[in-house]
Design an enzyme around this catalytic site. Structure first.
Site, PDB file in Angstrom:
ATOM      1  N   GLU A 161       1.309   1.805  52.195  1.00 20.50           N
ATOM      2  CA  GLU A 161       0.506   2.949  51.735  1.00 20.50           C
ATOM      3  C   GLU A 161       1.332   4.000  50.972  1.00 20.50           C
ATOM      4  OE1 GLU A 161      -3.015   3.227  54.958  1.00 20.50           O
ATOM      5  OE2 GLU A 161      -1.050   3.740  55.762  1.00 20.50           O
TER       6      GLU A 161
HETATM    7  C1  ACM Z   1      -0.499   0.415  58.350  1.00 23.58           C
HETATM    8  O1  ACM Z   1      -1.413   0.315  59.202  1.00 23.58           O
HETATM    9  N1  ACM Z   1      -0.494   1.433  57.493  1.00 23.58           N
HETATM   10  C2  ACM Z   1       0.578  -0.556  58.285  1.00 23.58           C
END
Ligand code: ACM
Length: 522
Positions: free
Chosen positions: A333
């Site tokens: 992310e």
């Molecule tokens: C995640 O759940 N951002 C790896």
């Protein structure tokens, strides 16, 4: 009800009680409720008894077996109240409990074991101390559940005779604890290790840093923990592990052959670091401490030299604290990182991890980088990313969020947790096969499974246990037991039968309606 008459209901309870006392005498090893399910069990219809004079002995040529034998004795002493002396022996004793290594040398990565139980002797054999520890967990589970109480119980301590032969399907069976969103004490982490190792989980991934907190002391960059660790989601005091405390966790895990994997998430999920050191930001200005739950807004300034120096220093200290082979670098992310800078940054980090003699693990987004064979991608969200990683020669840890994220609510009524991936009740969590789950990822690409627990909404050990149990035992079984030997209808009965052990271990579990629990906890 009239006073002096015995009610038929009470009589019934009395007789049922008598029957269940009789049932305490085990006679069929194949009927024991063991999780994960062993490869093979045969029964011989008698029983072995641990009594006040029972000794725990081990082959004297392997000094590594002493702490393993002591571990077993420590697990059995409180409830039995017996001395259970631990002794080295040069040959098989006629009676008692005996631990041995088969073969001329220890094969550390081999976790297979065998338990041979006769009326007089319980013999536990393996090719490594790790295998013996996995076998000990089985021994604990085939004893009466009262064995887990910390005060002396009445007994008797009988085990049905026969033979158990067992080995894991996957070499990597993990759980992850996010200590960044909320911080958990060394004591809580040790409890977590106790509980996961009971189900033969062999890896604990600690998510040590995120936007809301930096939880590991880095001596060369001290403000990371001292400032970056001050708070948590929702505000209030945070915390961090000193390197000594972290080592205490690593050593505690080592006793039960659980490998700790440290994760320092980057280049995103870094607000805590960016608040501690302004120079890690492209504009040079320290960010404000963050206590919210949003993701994807922070990034290290990947093109700055100081960032590279920072990453090198952190990974170097982390590697020195890590006897295990892996360092997890996050990589998920990173929406605030410039697209053209993400892959070169991960390539650079891969070089730094390798230079420390470690294997890099990252979330599935790292497949965009130039990862090579030897790296590991953790599939959580995007199967195409994971399949790309496979094409580049990486191995895969399976953690698909809609099956394995332990922070997902069980159903819409669950008090804590999230639901962005799915509601996950016990059947959904259990009934799937990592080897056929996603296109482009097959059995030979997968090293194993890992169940992550993110803690945005989870603030204490009781909440941890509520989200982890009873899903984790099922996930441990996915990692240990071949898919062809697993079946939901059989598992739900076995889980129900096993649940007495949750109670005696004091586990705060979710009483899912899908499980035919044996007693009042419905
Ligand atoms: C995640 O759940 N951002 C790896």
């Amino acid at each position: 009800m009239k006073k002096n008459k015995i009610s038929p209901v009470i009589l019934l309870i009395f007789f049922v009680g008598l029957i269940s006392c009789e049932d305490k005498k085990p006679s069929d090893l194949t009927k024991e409720n063991i999780i994960p399910k062993p490869v093979s069990i045969t029964a011989t219809g008698e029983y072995f008894t641990i009594h006040p004079e029972t000794e725990i002995t081990y082959q004297d040529k392997w000094t590594d077996l002493k702490p393993v034998s002591e571990y077993l004795a420590e697990k059995l002493r409180p409830a039995t109240g017996f001395k259970l002396e631990v002794k080295a022996l040069s040959q098989l004793p006629p009676a008692g409990i005996f631990l041995e290594i088969v073969g001329d040398q220890i094969v550390p990565e081999d976790e297979s074991y065998e338990i041979h139980i006769t009326k007089a002797l319980l013999k536990l054999s393996a090719k490594s101390p790790a295998g013996l520890i996995r076998g000990i967990q089985t021994v604990r589970q085939i004893l009466p559940a009262q064995i887990e109480f910390q005060e002396k119980q009445k007994g008797p301590w009988m085990i049905a005779t026969g033979k158990i032969t067992d080995k894991p399907e996957y070499s990597y069976r993990g759980a992850m604890l996010d200590v960044a969103r909320h911080f958990f004490s060394v004591r809580d982490v040790k409890r977590f290790i106790d509980l996961i190792s009971y189900y033969k989980i062999n890896t604990l991934h600690l998510h040590l840093t995120d936007d809301q907190g930096w939880r590991i002391e880095i001596k060369s960059w001290p403000k990371l923990a001292e400032y970056g660790g001050t708070t948590k989601v929702g505000g209030g005091p945070g915390g961090y592990y000193t390197q000594d405390q972290y080592t205490e966790i690593v050593n505690y895990a080592k006793m039960v052959y659980v490998t700790i994997i440290p994760e320092v998430d980057m280049p995103g999920h870094t607000n805590a670091a960016l608040s501690a050191y302004g120079e890690l930001n492209c504009d040079g200005k320290a960010r404000r401490i963050y206590t919210g739950k949003d993701v994807g807004f922070s990034t290290l300034c990947t093109r700055k030299k100081v960032t590279c120096k920072f990453v090198e220093a952190v990974i170097k200290e982390l590697a020195a604290l890590t006897p295990g082979p892996y360092i997890h670098i996050g990589g998920d992310e990173s929406h605030a990182t410039r697209k053209e800078e993400y892959a070169p940054f991960i390539n650079q980090v891969l070089g730094i991890v390798k230079a420390q003699g470690k294997i890099m693990i990252g979330w599935d987004e790292i497949s965009q980088a130039n990862i090579k064979s030897g790296s590991i991608a953790q599939y959580w969200a995007n199967s195409k990313n994971a399949a790309t990683a496979v094409k580049k020669g990486a191995k895969i840890i399976m953690s698909p969020a809609r099956k394995m994220y332990l922070d997902m609510k069980y159903d819409s009524l669950t008090r804590i947790g999230q639901n962005w991936a799915a509601y996950i009740d016990i059947d959904s969590s259990y009934s799937w096969d990592p080897a056929t789950f996603a296109t482009g990822i097959s059995r030979e690409n997968i090293i194993g499974v890992e169940a992550p627990l993110w803690t945005e909404t989870i603030t204490n050990i009781e909440d941890i246990e509520y989200m982890v149990f009873p899903r984790l035992p099922g996930i441990a079984e996915i990692g240990w037991t071949p898919a062809k030997n697993r079946e939901w209808k059989e598992y739900r009965e076995r889980l129900a039968g096993h649940s007495e052990h949750f109670k005696t271990m004091g586990v705060n579990y979710y009483p899912s309606k899908l499980i035919p629990w044996p007693s009042e906890k419905k």
